[in-house]
Design an enzyme around this catalytic site. Structure first.
Site: not given
Ligand code: NAD
Length: 495
Positions: A177, A229-232, A234, A251, A285, A385
């Site tokens: 996704k 994605g974000s820690t929250e 995650g 990640e 990130c 962050e």
């Molecule tokens: P996000 O967590 O809001 O969303 C990431 C993905 O998760 C999106 O595809 C979103 O649609 C999906 N998503 C959102 N809520 C969900 C849920 N409840 N269940 C399942 N899927 C859900 O993050 P973002 O704003 O898109 O990206 C920025 C974040 O990603 C930052 O915190 C950044 O540090 C992190 N990031 C980490 C790495 C790494 O390798 N550690 C790499 C890139 C980005």
């Protein structure tokens, strides 16, 4: 451009006929309409991945054949690089330089994955554990099965590549996704996968928001979740996969410390520090968003830093020379601006920037000035962050203090040290609670090496052998090397 769902090797309309729009963050103009999957579409995608895993030739395909497919993907990405670069610039707000680097790196990643697939040993006898006349012990590795993979919007093509590469190298199947802000480059990647001979159903690609992500990870046929994605988010995903004891790699976010010692090469450290927090407008990130500077070098460093930062100008991404573009969306812009406003109200000193750019040709885009604050661990942005072009600078006296400051974070994704003393650099690197540490370098990654986080920056690693292992289950096979009944160790155990 109309972006369809890629399910079972076909491009399909959403079954509930819902389309959404993605916009160019530089000017607010429409880039694409994408089909939003219904719960039924998510189910179709997972079912296709399940059928491809259990009932197709994919599972028994040789590693050589998988490697050939991966190499073809790499070549086709290169062939279509101009088109992908153009799309990635509009869809994600990448500068041309970043988009070109992303396409190049993704093509290279698939090439590396091809080599990994060719060399992957799925059956290994363990000589040390085996005992002649008693046992032959070996490890057998099997693909984990159907995966749900979720990626963010900051490096759309790279993130899709990092997820799909190991799937193809290990013989898993997936539903990927993409983020709703940036659906475009993964759509081209889907075409490339199809043209490269990836069998139907092995990789399925859909776009949508949190609801689509939730439907995907809660599907009963999923065996592993790989989330970036974000820690929250995650944490929320980990809670929802716990009842099914799903394997999960995470990640997540970061608040990486970038340490400059008194003996650093001043010009290099200043440019490195700017690159560390301003690349892709701070939306990486691993960005170096906590800049820790030793007291003696501080005045000279800051003088150079404040003069050099003026050379990084927010610019329309249609300009091929742009060094810094917009942030991805109005929502992201508002989040960043609220962190900036909060810091202005806290005990902190604004050193430069601090505003949205609303003039001239940038007025319709989401541009923010490169921003630096002098802060302490009491400030919110020392810990949270921001994910934008904002750095918090903190002075320190001793190396011990720098290490304590660097590790004063719930995150542990990355960090860096700038110094001419190699021994000191390695000593500091060994003390940092971070998954990647650079010495006189920043942001560079190597597909042969692991990437991921300590603490709340993640679970598991991507890339390197560690990344591949997370898509494999290991089976211990014990073969008896002694088939005489009376010599069996258990002979008199129960009889
Ligand atoms: P996000 O967590 O809001 O969303 C990431 C993905 O998760 C999106 O595809 C979103 O649609 C999906 N998503 C959102 N809520 C969900 C849920 N409840 N269940 C399942 N899927 C859900 O993050 P973002 O704003 O898109 O990206 C920025 C974040 O990603 C930052 O915190 C950044 O540090 C992190 N990031 C980490 C790495 C790494 O390798 N550690 C790499 C890139 C980005």
């Amino acid at each position: 451009m109309e972006i369809k769902l890629f399910i079972n090797g076909e491009f399909k309309n959403s079954s509930h006929h819902t389309l959404k729009t993605s916009y160019d963050p530089s000017n607010g103009l429409e880039v694409a309409k994408y089909h939003v999957p219904s719960v039924k579409d998510v189910d179709d995608a997972v079912s296709a991945a399940h059928t491809a895993f259990y009932h197709s030739e994919w599972k028994s395909m040789s590693q050589e054949a998988r490697a050939d497919i991966l190499l073809k993907i790499s070549e086709k990405i290169k062939e279509r690089s101009r088109e992908i670069v153009e799309l990635e610039i509009k869809d994600s707000g990448s500068t041309m330089r970043k988009a070109k680097a992303d396409v190049h790196n993704t093509a290279s990643f698939f090439k590396v994955m091809s080599k990994v697939a060719r060399e992957l040993k799925l059956h290994e006898k363990d000589e040390a554990a085996s005992r002649a006349g008693f046992s032959i012990n070996s490890r057998e590795f099997s693909p984990i099965g159907v995966c749900a993979q979720i990626i963010p919007w900051n490096f759309p093509l790279v993130m899709a590549g990092w997820k799909i590469g190991p799937i193809l190298a290990t013989g898993c199947t997936t539903v990927l996704k993409t983020a709703e802000e940036t659906p475009a480059s993964a759509y081209i990647l889907a075409e490339i996968l199809k043209d490269s001979g990836v069998p139907a159903g092995v990789v399925n690609i859909i776009t949508g928001g949190a609801d689509v992500g939730r439907a995907l990870i809660s599907h009963p046929l999923i065996r592993k979740v790989a989330f970036t994605g974000s820690t929250e988010v995650g944490k929320e995903i980990l809670k929802s996969v716990a009842p099914h004891v799903l394997k999960a790699t995470m990640e997540l976010g970061g608040k990486s410390a970038n340490i400059v010692l008194n003996d650093a090469d001043l010009s290099l450290a200043v440019d490195g520090a700017l690159y560390a927090f301003l690349y892709h407008s701070g939306q990486a990130c691993d960005s170096g968003t906590r800049l820790l500077i030793q007291d003696e070098i501080y005045p000279a460093f800051m003088e150079k830093f404040l003069s050099r930062i003026k050379d990084v100008k927010p610019t329309l991404t249609s300009d091929p020379n742009a060094g810094m573009g917009p942030v991805v969306s109005e929502k992201q812009l508002n989040t960043i601006m609220s962190f900036i406003e909060k810091t202005k109200q806290e005990e902190a000193t604004l050193l430069c920037g601090g505003s949205r750019v609303t003039t001239g040709e940038l007025k319709n885009g989401f541009f923010i000035e490169p921003t630096a604050f002098l802060i302490s661990p009491k400030n919110t942005i020392f810990h949270e962050e921001v994910f934008g072009p904002v750095v918090g600078i903190t002075k320190f006296k001793t190396i011990e203090e720098a290490i304590t400051l660097a590790n004063d974070s719930k995150y542990g994704l990355a960090g860096a040290v700038w110094t001419n003393d190699n021994e000191k650099a390695h000593m500091i690197a060994s003390q940092l609670e971070a998954g990647t540490v650079w010495i006189n370098e920043y942001h560079l990654l190597n597909p042969g090496m692991p990437f991921g986080g300590f603490k709340q920056s993640g679970i598991g690693r991507e890339m390197g052998p560690e990344g591949i292992m997370s898509y494999l289950e290991v089976r211990h096979v014990w073969e008896s090397d002694c088939n005489e009944r009376s010599k069996k160790m258990w002979f008199d155990a129960i009889f």
